[in-house]
Every structure is written in C-alpha cells, then in structure tokens.
Design a protein around this motif. Sequence first.
Motif, PDB file in Angstrom:
ATOM      1  N   ALA A 107      18.009  20.454 -23.150  1.00  0.00           N
ATOM      2  CA  ALA A 107      18.998  20.278 -22.092  1.00  0.00           C
ATOM      3  C   ALA A 107      18.429  19.421 -20.956  1.00  0.00           C
ATOM      4  N   ALA A 108      17.510  18.531 -21.293  1.00  0.00           N
ATOM      5  CA  ALA A 108      16.868  17.697 -20.270  1.00  0.00           C
ATOM      6  C   ALA A 108      17.840  16.716 -19.623  1.00  0.00           C
ATOM      7  N   ASP A 109      19.054  16.584 -20.183  1.00  0.00           N
ATOM      8  CA  ASP A 109      20.053  15.716 -19.566  1.00  0.00           C
ATOM      9  C   ASP A 109      20.676  16.340 -18.323  1.00  0.00           C
ATOM     10  N   ILE A 110      20.446  17.621 -18.089  1.00  0.00           N
ATOM     11  CA  ILE A 110      20.922  18.268 -16.866  1.00  0.00           C
ATOM     12  C   ILE A 110      20.007  17.839 -15.732  1.00  0.00           C
ATOM     13  N   LYS A 111      20.572  17.170 -14.744  1.00  0.00           N
ATOM     14  CA  LYS A 111      19.761  16.683 -13.617  1.00  0.00           C
ATOM     15  C   LYS A 111      19.408  17.836 -12.695  1.00  0.00           C
ATOM     16  N   VAL A 112      18.172  17.819 -12.216  1.00  0.00           N
ATOM     17  CA  VAL A 112      17.694  18.836 -11.290  1.00  0.00           C
ATOM     18  C   VAL A 112      17.429  18.171  -9.952  1.00  0.00           C
ATOM     19  N   PHE A 113      18.013  18.747  -8.906  1.00  0.00           N
ATOM     20  CA  PHE A 113      17.746  18.298  -7.548  1.00  0.00           C
ATOM     21  C   PHE A 113      17.515  19.536  -6.705  1.00  0.00           C
ATOM     22  N   GLY A 114      17.053  19.350  -5.514  1.00  0.00           N
ATOM     23  CA  GLY A 114      16.804  20.535  -4.707  1.00  0.00           C
ATOM     24  C   GLY A 114      16.481  20.202  -3.276  1.00  0.00           C
ATOM     25  N   GLY A 115      16.218  21.259  -2.560  1.00  0.00           N
ATOM     26  CA  GLY A 115      15.886  21.105  -1.161  1.00  0.00           C
ATOM     27  C   GLY A 115      15.304  22.379  -0.614  1.00  0.00           C
ATOM     28  N   GLY A 116      14.953  22.296   0.640  1.00  0.00           N
ATOM     29  CA  GLY A 116      14.345  23.424   1.325  1.00  0.00           C
ATOM     30  C   GLY A 116      13.142  22.955   2.108  1.00  0.00           C
ATOM     31  N   ILE A 117      12.219  23.855   2.283  1.00  0.00           N
ATOM     32  CA  ILE A 117      11.000  23.547   3.015  1.00  0.00           C
ATOM     33  C   ILE A 117       9.992  23.014   2.001  1.00  0.00           C
ATOM     34  N   ILE A 118      10.027  21.710   1.805  1.00  0.00           N
ATOM     35  CA  ILE A 118       9.165  21.062   0.817  1.00  0.00           C
ATOM     36  C   ILE A 118       8.370  19.973   1.529  1.00  0.00           C
ATOM     37  N   PRO A 119       7.057  20.117   1.578  1.00  0.00           N
ATOM     38  CA  PRO A 119       6.235  19.121   2.279  1.00  0.00           C
ATOM     39  C   PRO A 119       6.409  17.723   1.685  1.00  0.00           C
ATOM     40  N   GLU A 120       6.371  16.734   2.530  1.00  0.00           N
ATOM     41  CA  GLU A 120       6.503  15.333   2.114  1.00  0.00           C
ATOM     42  C   GLU A 120       5.521  14.992   0.993  1.00  0.00           C
TER      43      GLU A 120
ATOM     44  N   LEU B  35      18.440  23.439  -6.738  1.00  0.00           N
ATOM     45  CA  LEU B  35      17.584  24.569  -6.373  1.00  0.00           C
ATOM     46  C   LEU B  35      17.312  24.546  -4.878  1.00  0.00           C
ATOM     47  N   SER B  36      17.482  25.690  -4.247  1.00  0.00           N
ATOM     48  CA  SER B  36      17.162  25.850  -2.840  1.00  0.00           C
ATOM     49  C   SER B  36      15.929  26.736  -2.748  1.00  0.00           C
ATOM     50  N   ILE B  37      14.837  26.155  -2.227  1.00  0.00           N
ATOM     51  CA  ILE B  37      13.564  26.885  -2.203  1.00  0.00           C
ATOM     52  C   ILE B  37      12.950  26.791  -0.809  1.00  0.00           C
ATOM     53  N   LEU B  38      12.791  27.943  -0.186  1.00  0.00           N
ATOM     54  CA  LEU B  38      12.176  28.005   1.140  1.00  0.00           C
ATOM     55  C   LEU B  38      10.867  28.778   1.111  1.00  0.00           C
ATOM     56  N   SER B  39      10.509  29.318  -0.039  1.00  0.00           N
ATOM     57  CA  SER B  39       9.387  30.255  -0.134  1.00  0.00           C
ATOM     58  C   SER B  39       8.015  29.595  -0.276  1.00  0.00           C
ATOM     59  N   GLY B  40       7.967  28.286  -0.538  1.00  0.00           N
ATOM     60  CA  GLY B  40       6.694  27.622  -0.762  1.00  0.00           C
ATOM     61  C   GLY B  40       6.299  27.563  -2.225  1.00  0.00           C
ATOM     62  N   ALA B  41       7.120  28.125  -3.099  1.00  0.00           N
ATOM     63  CA  ALA B  41       6.811  28.141  -4.529  1.00  0.00           C
ATOM     64  C   ALA B  41       7.500  27.001  -5.272  1.00  0.00           C
ATOM     65  N   HIS B  42       7.855  25.942  -4.562  1.00  0.00           N
ATOM     66  CA  HIS B  42       8.647  24.855  -5.153  1.00  0.00           C
ATOM     67  C   HIS B  42       7.949  24.176  -6.332  1.00  0.00           C
ATOM     68  N   ASN B  43       6.650  23.938  -6.242  1.00  0.00           N
ATOM     69  CA  ASN B  43       5.958  23.257  -7.344  1.00  0.00           C
ATOM     70  C   ASN B  43       6.058  24.059  -8.645  1.00  0.00           C
TER      71      ASN B  43
END
Length: 163
Positions: A112-125, A89-97
């Motif tokens: 389908a919890a075996d599908i790994k989810v990763f992501g990036g974008g503008i996500i605060p530490e 998932l690519s999220i820059l909108s601030g709605a990442h949570n």
Amino acid sequence: MGVAWHPENQDPGNQSRSQDGTTSGAQVAGGPIRVVVAKPGLDGHDRGAKVIARALRDAGMEVIYTGLHQTPEQIVDTAIQEDAEAIGLSILSGAHNTLFAKVIALLKERDAADIKVFGGGIIPEADIAPLKELGVAEIFTPGATTTSIVAWINAHVRRPAGA
C-alpha cells in the motif's frame, strides 16, 4: 498537525470554502479524496488534528479520524480498509522518527505504498529532510495554515485526469 492559531485560519472564507455548496478541488475523478487523520503513540493532544480533519472535510474531502493513541498498525489497517489515498499523522510527542518510519514500513509491507503519508506537529527542522527521504511526502510545522495543507493535498495526493 502543526497548526497553530493564525489569522488566516480565523477567516471563515479560508476555513469552509464548501459551505456555499462548492468545493475547492477535492472532488476529482473517482470521488472525493479520502484521508485518514491519525494521532499515533502516547500523545494526548488532538486539537490540531481535529482542526485539520474539519478543514479537509470542509474542502470536500472524506476524512476518517482515528482518534487518540493509535498504533502504526491500526493506522495502516484503517487506511487500507477505508481505501484512503493519504494518511496525515499529527505527532507532538517527539516520537516522529519512529512512528513515521513504522507507518511507511507497514504500508510497503502491505503493498500500500501508494498511500501518501504527510504529517505535522512539533518536528525539528533537522528531522524533516530525513523523514522525506524515508518516504514522508510533506511535513507541516507549527504555523502552517489549513489553506496551505488543503492546497498541498489537492495538488499532490490525486491528480485529476490529464494533469
């Protein structure tokens, strides 16, 4: 994702390791790793997602890019229909949570919890640890290289037999 311009991303040797006909490890037992790359929500900036999609493809993975403005339901439906092993998932909108939580919940709900989810974008530490506790496997922040993202997927999404 969280990819910014970086000198390592400009080196053709780092971007397209499969152009010479070889792969970087994405071809493992069962065929290439299948990854859905998605832009959930109202965010209209998709350059980073397209860069990631191309890097994954060039590394020998099968990439399904969903395009802009996808709902979590559409993303999960696509991942299940395409037999994907990971969702990026690519999220820059601030709605990442909210968006990561909804995708994780839908995957669990649809067995389908075996599908790994990763992501990036503008996500605060400060939001990264809670997202990982929720079930997000990895977060890539601005400046992450395509090489590091490919390497992470190869190491964590599907392990070769006997690994």
